[in-house]
Design a protein around this motif. Structure first.
Motif, PDB file in Angstrom:
ATOM      1  N   THR A  28       0.846  -1.194   0.000  1.00 53.45           N
ATOM      2  CA  THR A  28       0.000   0.000   0.000  1.00 53.45           C
ATOM      3  C   THR A  28       0.881   1.244   0.000  1.00 53.45           C
ATOM      4  O   THR A  28       1.844   1.342   0.779  1.00 53.45           O
ATOM      5  CB  THR A  28      -0.907   0.019   1.242  1.00 53.45           C
ATOM      6  OG1 THR A  28      -1.698  -1.178   1.254  1.00 53.45           O
ATOM      7  CG2 THR A  28      -1.826   1.231   1.224  1.00 53.45           C
ATOM      8  N   VAL A  29       0.562   2.177  -0.882  1.00 54.61           N
ATOM      9  CA  VAL A  29       1.341   3.410  -1.001  1.00 54.61           C
ATOM     10  C   VAL A  29       1.114   4.292   0.225  1.00 54.61           C
ATOM     11  O   VAL A  29      -0.028   4.514   0.648  1.00 54.61           O
ATOM     12  CB  VAL A  29       0.946   4.180  -2.277  1.00 54.61           C
ATOM     13  CG1 VAL A  29       1.650   5.540  -2.327  1.00 54.61           C
ATOM     14  CG2 VAL A  29       1.281   3.360  -3.519  1.00 54.61           C
ATOM     15  N   ARG A  30       2.224   4.798   0.809  1.00 57.57           N
ATOM     16  CA  ARG A  30       2.136   5.777   1.882  1.00 57.57           C
ATOM     17  C   ARG A  30       2.306   7.184   1.334  1.00 57.57           C
ATOM     18  O   ARG A  30       1.608   8.108   1.741  1.00 57.57           O
ATOM     19  CB  ARG A  30       3.214   5.510   2.942  1.00 57.57           C
ATOM     20  CG  ARG A  30       3.126   4.160   3.623  1.00 57.57           C
ATOM     21  CD  ARG A  30       3.977   4.109   4.899  1.00 57.57           C
ATOM     22  NE  ARG A  30       5.338   4.593   4.687  1.00 57.57           N
ATOM     23  CZ  ARG A  30       6.342   3.821   4.261  1.00 57.57           C
ATOM     24  NH1 ARG A  30       6.121   2.545   3.978  1.00 57.57           N
ATOM     25  NH2 ARG A  30       7.558   4.326   4.105  1.00 57.57           N
ATOM     26  N   ARG A  31       3.240   7.333   0.385  1.00 59.80           N
ATOM     27  CA  ARG A  31       3.533   8.674  -0.123  1.00 59.80           C
ATOM     28  C   ARG A  31       4.258   8.552  -1.453  1.00 59.80           C
ATOM     29  O   ARG A  31       5.071   7.651  -1.647  1.00 59.80           O
ATOM     30  CB  ARG A  31       4.407   9.432   0.880  1.00 59.80           C
ATOM     31  CG  ARG A  31       4.855  10.824   0.435  1.00 59.80           C
ATOM     32  CD  ARG A  31       5.563  11.536   1.586  1.00 59.80           C
ATOM     33  NE  ARG A  31       6.099  12.825   1.177  1.00 59.80           N
ATOM     34  CZ  ARG A  31       7.331  13.027   0.704  1.00 59.80           C
ATOM     35  NH1 ARG A  31       8.168  11.995   0.605  1.00 59.80           N
ATOM     36  NH2 ARG A  31       7.733  14.232   0.352  1.00 59.80           N
ATOM     37  N   HIS A  32       3.956   9.456  -2.371  1.00 61.95           N
ATOM     38  CA  HIS A  32       4.648   9.514  -3.664  1.00 61.95           C
ATOM     39  C   HIS A  32       5.330  10.869  -3.778  1.00 61.95           C
ATOM     40  O   HIS A  32       4.675  11.907  -3.896  1.00 61.95           O
ATOM     41  CB  HIS A  32       3.659   9.318  -4.821  1.00 61.95           C
ATOM     42  CG  HIS A  32       4.324   9.290  -6.168  1.00 61.95           C
ATOM     43  ND1 HIS A  32       3.617   9.232  -7.351  1.00 61.95           N
ATOM     44  CD2 HIS A  32       5.644   9.319  -6.530  1.00 61.95           C
ATOM     45  CE1 HIS A  32       4.460   9.226  -8.365  1.00 61.95           C
ATOM     46  NE2 HIS A  32       5.692   9.281  -7.888  1.00 61.95           N
ATOM     47  N   ASP A  33       6.657  10.864  -3.739  1.00 59.03           N
ATOM     48  CA  ASP A  33       7.443  12.087  -3.899  1.00 59.03           C
ATOM     49  C   ASP A  33       7.776  12.224  -5.388  1.00 59.03           C
ATOM     50  O   ASP A  33       8.739  11.630  -5.888  1.00 59.03           O
ATOM     51  CB  ASP A  33       8.722  11.995  -3.067  1.00 59.03           C
ATOM     52  CG  ASP A  33       9.536  13.290  -3.106  1.00 59.03           C
ATOM     53  OD1 ASP A  33       9.280  14.118  -4.009  1.00 59.03           O
ATOM     54  OD2 ASP A  33      10.425  13.453  -2.252  1.00 59.03           O
ATOM     55  N   GLN A  34       6.970  13.006  -6.098  1.00 58.41           N
ATOM     56  CA  GLN A  34       7.145  13.105  -7.545  1.00 58.41           C
ATOM     57  C   GLN A  34       8.404  13.880  -7.918  1.00 58.41           C
ATOM     58  O   GLN A  34       8.956  13.682  -9.005  1.00 58.41           O
ATOM     59  CB  GLN A  34       5.916  13.764  -8.167  1.00 58.41           C
ATOM     60  CG  GLN A  34       4.648  12.930  -7.980  1.00 58.41           C
ATOM     61  CD  GLN A  34       3.506  13.439  -8.825  1.00 58.41           C
ATOM     62  OE1 GLN A  34       3.647  13.591 -10.027  1.00 58.41           O
ATOM     63  NE2 GLN A  34       2.376  13.715  -8.170  1.00 58.41           N
TER      64      GLN A  34
END
Length: 364
Positions: A28-34
């Motif tokens: 499960t994704v917690r955070r996406h730092d683009q």
């Protein structure tokens, strides 16, 4: 792609040598730092390894296989559909690979005698020669992992980007085997097809006229046993073959009928042989007064008298009555020196030229 917190993802590939994660694992994704192209994931296995997307790590949204595909890989019929799509995709990739290969080998980008090259390749494919077969394109993963390559191929073929991760290992192996076999079979088939065109003296596929297929009443390509020579690669070559219909056999030789234009070319070809022999005799110092006699003693003299072919073999047979008149049948067809000359059905691909109209494969 922008991954949202809470989104479910599946691992496609990672270069991390220390992780226990394997392709297909979900989290499960917690955070996406683009900005830094990293995705923080809480994996179902307990790992918290982040994905560095710009260094080779790859993930894909994890969706329900059943919801996405309607049971594509869960039911027998769905699995058969998936394999059929993999087979079609492999065949298409094989044809594309063969087209590029042919361009460099027997096509526009090739150098040298492409007809000769095509004949050699055809012979090698038909004989199963590994020296030739190993030069053909083959499906390869080119250093990619089976899981990564398999996911890409399966997703492209089925349109489902996550179904691969729901497959059991035997299913993955079966899918890859189906793709590989379809790819390599398509390569061989397409290479054979292209080589038949490149090797043909007419630029068309003439494999349906192979002498092994010619029976009484069939159209074939015929030449005299005297017409065979050695080609540049040591194989049998025939300067010219004549199209006709096999009507009989005589002492193991072919008897065929042909049209008036083909008969005219046979007569002209015989005159060329006589002229060549005359030239050879002259080069050997034979007196001019003896040339006609020597040529007549060696080769029959054919000529047209209206619609009739006159075959003068008096000097050749030492018989003053050995003059035959060959008349056309009711359809205007001729049997030129049938049961006299040793004609045989020949492989069209061995001919440098073919005289006459060739039937299409479905008409032969």
């Amino acid at each position: 792609m922008n991954y949202q917190p809470g989104q479910r993802v599946a691992l496609v590939h990672t270069d991390d040598p220390h992780t226990w994660l394997r392709p297909g694992d979900t989290g499960t994704v917690r955070r996406h730092d683009q900005r830094h192209h990293t995705v923080e994931v809480t994996w179902d296995s307990g790992s918290t390894l982040s994905m560095c997307l710009d260094t080779g790590d790859r993930i894909t949204p994890a969706t329900s296989t059943t919801a996405t595909t309607g049971g594509l890989v869960d039911e027998a019929t769905g699995w058969a559909t998936a394999l059929r799509r993999m087979r079609a995709a492999g065949a298409e990739a094989g044809r594309t690979a063969a087209q590029w290969w042919a361009q460099d080998t027997i096509g526009a980008r090739a150098s040298g005698d492409t007809r000769l090259a095509a004949r050699r390749i055809l012979a090698g494919v038909e004989d199963g020669d590994p020296v030739v077969l190993d030069t053909l394109p083959h499906f390869t993963l080119a250093g990619e992992s089976v899981d990564t390559a398999g996911w890409e191929l399966f997703a492209d073929a089925t349109g489902d980007v996550s179904a691969w991760f729901g497959l059991r290992i035997p299913q993955r192996d079966e899918a890859m085997t189906v793709y590989r076999d379809a790819h390599d079979t398509a390569v061989t088939d397409h290479v054979t097809e292209r080589c038949r065109l490149a090797a043909s003296p007419t630029g068309t596929d003439v494999s349906h006229l192979h002498p092994d297929r010619v029976r009484i009443g069939d159209v074939g390509v015929f030449a005299g046993d005297w017409a065979r020579t050695l080609g540049p690669d040591g194989d049998d070559r025939i300067a010219v073959g004549f199209v006709g219909t096999l009507i009989d056999s005589w002492n193991g030789w072919a008897v065929f009928s042909c049209t008036r234009p083909v008969a005219e070319e046979i007569v002209a070809d015989q005159q060329r042989h006589r002229d060549q022999y005359r030239h050879c005799l002259r080069e050997q110092g034979v007196p001019a007064g003896e040339l006609d006699r020597r040529v007549d003693e060696a080769l029959a003299d054919l000529s047209f008298d209206g619609d009739v072919i006159v075959a003068d073999q008096r000097a050749l047979a030492d018989d003053p009555d050995a003059v035959d008149r060959i008349t056309p049948d009711g359809d205007g067809r001729y049997v030129v020196m049938g049961r006299i000359w040793c004609w045989e059905a020949v492989d069209p691909y061995a001919c440098d030229r073919i005289i006459g109209d060739l039937p299409d494969p479905d008409q032969a």
